[in-house]
Design an enzyme around this catalytic site. Structure first.
Site, PDB file in Angstrom:
ATOM      1  N   SER A 107     -19.212 -12.206 -41.643  1.00  0.00           N
ATOM      2  CA  SER A 107     -19.759 -13.311 -40.866  1.00  0.00           C
ATOM      3  C   SER A 107     -20.545 -14.274 -41.779  1.00  0.00           C
ATOM      4  CB  SER A 107     -20.623 -12.744 -39.730  1.00  0.00           C
ATOM      5  OG  SER A 107     -20.934 -13.708 -38.762  1.00  0.00           O
ATOM      6  N   ASP A 228     -13.132 -11.692 -30.798  1.00  0.00           N
ATOM      7  CA  ASP A 228     -14.454 -12.048 -31.328  1.00  0.00           C
ATOM      8  C   ASP A 228     -15.035 -13.214 -30.525  1.00  0.00           C
ATOM      9  OD1 ASP A 228     -16.673 -12.776 -32.901  1.00  0.00           O
ATOM     10  OD2 ASP A 228     -15.624 -12.297 -34.770  1.00  0.00           O
ATOM     11  N   HIS A 256     -16.650  -8.682 -32.791  1.00  0.00           N
ATOM     12  CA  HIS A 256     -17.204  -9.114 -34.081  1.00  0.00           C
ATOM     13  C   HIS A 256     -17.575  -7.932 -34.968  1.00  0.00           C
ATOM     14  CE1 HIS A 256     -18.687 -12.215 -36.684  1.00  0.00           C
ATOM     15  NE2 HIS A 256     -19.930 -11.787 -36.662  1.00  0.00           N
TER      16      HIS A 256
END
Length: 280
Positions: A107, A228, A256
């Site tokens: 991320s 996600d 995620h």
């Protein structure tokens, strides 16, 4: 005072410029730098605990807490931005005596992995980008809620449910652990200053110029959860188009938390990719 024995999130400490960096150093073999995400209460250990155990037999795994997260200590007047985090990462590699690494970025950590590859290409071997930030996208409602988190058990529970496709993973023990971590005074103040509204500008600040991303020559694996709600799959599709030597693996029934929801498959995928001949 917390110790590693009482809190597995606390590892070793090393000075990286002005930042006393908490980090984990497990295994042996080719070095792999593991960069965590930006969720509230996150740390390198919280993000990578399963992957660290799965890969420590094959690689030397280096997982630092970036400034403002986990148990790293930083100046109270520190300005949190990509340049400051990149300086910490480079100082960290120098401090642990590693010239070149594979990099796995989750991320927010994916944007930092890209920053390292773009700015110091000679320090990077291969890249793994998981649910990665780093290219333009429209702020999702999920990310807006994650970055706009205010501490409470209920709010943390809501955030964890946004992260996970499998809601059974969001137990009270996990929520309590992350909530308590988010309440540590130093990191709480840092988090509140990092991602102020309107948060689209924060997304834009973590994005790299298209030409810079297209200039990456490192073998690159993107991994993304189809479901996600925090970072859209479109980011990895964009990077697949922009990075010449790249591939993308998409996990269905996955949010995620690829490294947690599909821990065994994720670790095997990464192991195979990092061990493969770069010319293959």
């Amino acid at each position: 005072m917390n110790t590693q024995a009482s809190n597995p999130e606390i590892g070793r400490q090393i000075q990286c410029g002005p930042i006393l960096t908490n980090y984990h150093d497990l295994g042996s073999g080719e070095p792999v730098l593991m960069l965590h995400g930006s969720g509230p209460g996150v740390s390198a250990w919280a993000n990578w605990r399963l992957t660290l155990q799965a890969l420590k037999g094959d690689f030397r795994l280096l997982a630092p807490d970036l400034a403002g997260f986990g148990f790293s200590e930083f100046p109270v007047d520190m300005q949190f931005n990509r340049r400051a985090w990149l300086d910490q990462i480079v100082a960290f590699l120098d401090a642990v005596g590693v010239d070149k690494v594979h990099v796995i970025g989750n991320s927010f950590g994916g944007s930092m992995a890209l920053a390292l590859a773009i700015t110091y290409p000679e320090r990077v071997n291969k890249l793994v980008l998981m649910g990665s930030v780093g290219v333009p996208f429209e702020l999702t409602d999920g990310l807006d809620k994650v970055w706009g988190y205010t501490p409470s058990f209920e709010n943390m529970q809501s955030i964890m449910k946004i992260f996970a496709y499998n809601q059974a993973l969001v137990g009270d023990e996990l929520v309590q652990m992350r909530y308590e971590a988010s309440m540590r005074p130093l990191t709480r103040a840092a988090y509140e200053s990092m991602f102020p509204a309107p948060r689209q500008r924060c997304v834009d600040a973590m994005a790299h110029p298209e030409a810079a991303v297209r200039g990456i020559r490192h073998p690159t694996l993107m991994v993304h959860g189809r479901d996600d709600k925090v970072i859209p799959l479109s980011t990895s599709l964009t990077m697949l188009n922009w990075i010449e030597n790249s591939q993308l693996h998409i996990f269905g029934r996955c949010g995620h938390w690829t490294q947690i929801e599909h821990a065994t498959a994720f670790a095997q995928l990464v192991q195979n990719f990092l061990k493969a001949d770069a010319a293959a």
